[in-house]
Design a protein around this motif. Sequence first.
Motif, PDB file in Angstrom:
ATOM      1  N   LEU A 231      -6.937   4.983   6.926  1.00 49.19           N
ATOM      2  CA  LEU A 231      -6.499   6.246   7.148  1.00 49.19           C
ATOM      3  C   LEU A 231      -5.254   6.104   8.191  1.00 49.19           C
ATOM      4  O   LEU A 231      -5.277   5.137   9.053  1.00 49.19           O
ATOM      5  N   VAL A 232      -3.953   6.497   7.401  1.00 45.68           N
ATOM      6  CA  VAL A 232      -2.781   6.691   8.534  1.00 45.68           C
ATOM      7  C   VAL A 232      -2.163   7.901   8.819  1.00 45.68           C
ATOM      8  O   VAL A 232      -2.127   8.780   7.901  1.00 45.68           O
ATOM      9  N   THR A 233      -2.311   7.902  10.095  1.00 42.31           N
ATOM     10  CA  THR A 233      -1.760   9.217  10.767  1.00 42.31           C
ATOM     11  C   THR A 233      -0.184   9.080  11.545  1.00 42.31           C
ATOM     12  O   THR A 233      -0.166   7.932  12.011  1.00 42.31           O
ATOM     13  N   LEU A 234       0.383  10.198  11.817  1.00 44.16           N
ATOM     14  CA  LEU A 234       1.473   9.876  12.613  1.00 44.16           C
ATOM     15  C   LEU A 234       1.285  10.547  13.928  1.00 44.16           C
ATOM     16  O   LEU A 234       0.668  11.835  13.950  1.00 44.16           O
TER      17      LEU A 234
ATOM     18  N   ILE B 108       0.829  -1.185  -0.070  1.00 46.78           N
ATOM     19  CA  ILE B 108       0.099   0.040   0.022  1.00 46.78           C
ATOM     20  C   ILE B 108       0.964   1.477   0.062  1.00 46.78           C
ATOM     21  O   ILE B 108       1.975   1.263   0.527  1.00 46.78           O
ATOM     22  N   SER B 109       0.393   2.168  -0.691  1.00 44.69           N
ATOM     23  CA  SER B 109       0.972   3.361  -0.694  1.00 44.69           C
ATOM     24  C   SER B 109       0.148   4.623  -0.426  1.00 44.69           C
ATOM     25  O   SER B 109      -1.148   4.540  -0.708  1.00 44.69           O
ATOM     26  N   PHE B 110       0.494   5.449   0.769  1.00 44.88           N
ATOM     27  CA  PHE B 110      -0.536   6.485   1.130  1.00 44.88           C
ATOM     28  C   PHE B 110       0.400   7.756   1.422  1.00 44.88           C
ATOM     29  O   PHE B 110       1.572   7.835   1.550  1.00 44.88           O
ATOM     30  N   VAL B 111      -0.705   8.950   1.652  1.00 43.18           N
ATOM     31  CA  VAL B 111      -0.336  10.062   1.997  1.00 43.18           C
ATOM     32  C   VAL B 111      -0.667  10.122   3.833  1.00 43.18           C
ATOM     33  O   VAL B 111      -1.940  10.026   3.779  1.00 43.18           O
ATOM     34  N   LEU B 112       0.095  10.534   4.471  1.00 42.81           N
ATOM     35  CA  LEU B 112      -0.291  10.582   6.160  1.00 42.81           C
ATOM     36  C   LEU B 112      -1.689  11.613   6.073  1.00 42.81           C
ATOM     37  O   LEU B 112      -1.510  12.594   5.498  1.00 42.81           O
TER      38      LEU B 112
ATOM     39  N   THR C  35     -11.629   0.715   8.332  1.00 39.54           N
ATOM     40  CA  THR C  35     -13.217   0.632   8.293  1.00 39.54           C
ATOM     41  C   THR C  35     -13.722  -0.194   7.267  1.00 39.54           C
ATOM     42  O   THR C  35     -13.278   0.195   6.117  1.00 39.54           O
ATOM     43  N   TRP C  36     -14.630  -0.953   7.666  1.00 40.44           N
ATOM     44  CA  TRP C  36     -15.373  -1.784   6.470  1.00 40.44           C
ATOM     45  C   TRP C  36     -16.738  -2.186   7.484  1.00 40.44           C
ATOM     46  O   TRP C  36     -16.845  -2.538   8.460  1.00 40.44           O
TER      47      TRP C  36
ATOM     48  N   GLN D 216      -4.445  11.258   4.736  1.00 42.77           N
ATOM     49  CA  GLN D 216      -5.459  10.953   3.622  1.00 42.77           C
ATOM     50  C   GLN D 216      -5.918   9.621   3.353  1.00 42.77           C
ATOM     51  O   GLN D 216      -5.408   8.737   3.390  1.00 42.77           O
ATOM     52  N   GLU D 217      -7.443   9.643   3.404  1.00 46.19           N
ATOM     53  CA  GLU D 217      -8.031   8.356   3.457  1.00 46.19           C
ATOM     54  C   GLU D 217      -7.992   7.624   2.108  1.00 46.19           C
ATOM     55  O   GLU D 217      -7.894   8.499   0.983  1.00 46.19           O
ATOM     56  N   PHE D 218      -7.917   6.585   2.027  1.00 47.97           N
ATOM     57  CA  PHE D 218      -7.429   5.810   0.870  1.00 47.97           C
ATOM     58  C   PHE D 218      -8.212   4.328   0.748  1.00 47.97           C
ATOM     59  O   PHE D 218      -8.644   4.109   1.871  1.00 47.97           O
TER      60      PHE D 218
END
Length: 133
Positions: A84-87, A63-67, A97-98, A69-71
Amino acid sequence: MADAFVGTWNIVDTKNFDEYMKAIGVSFATRQVANMTKPTTIISVAGDTVTLRTESTFKNTEISFVLGQEFDETTADDRKVKSLVTLDGGQLVHKQTWDGKETTLVREIKDGKLTLTLTMGTVVSTRIYEKAA
């Protein structure tokens, strides 16, 4: 940013992973295979994008993501989730979530090791990784 997490990490210990997989709805057959695998996690950062790749004899995922930002994510057990990934305070907090459910995967560096804490309701699993030489 997430630079502290960058590297190749090999699993060395796992606790309560089968119970966690049951809690998120993973089938018996898939749990049996997943419990036998020893995944390697590779974390890299390029600009604002974090890439998290997991490799094992069972399945490879990336997976690639921007902290912040939901994907959309398809998990190793084929769940279609919003992620959603945060620091947060040195922890990489990944919420999935699902179907009205939510699980949290928290990665943090402790004593030079990567600790992954998986939580679904009251079920908690920990997986410990050591950085590859």
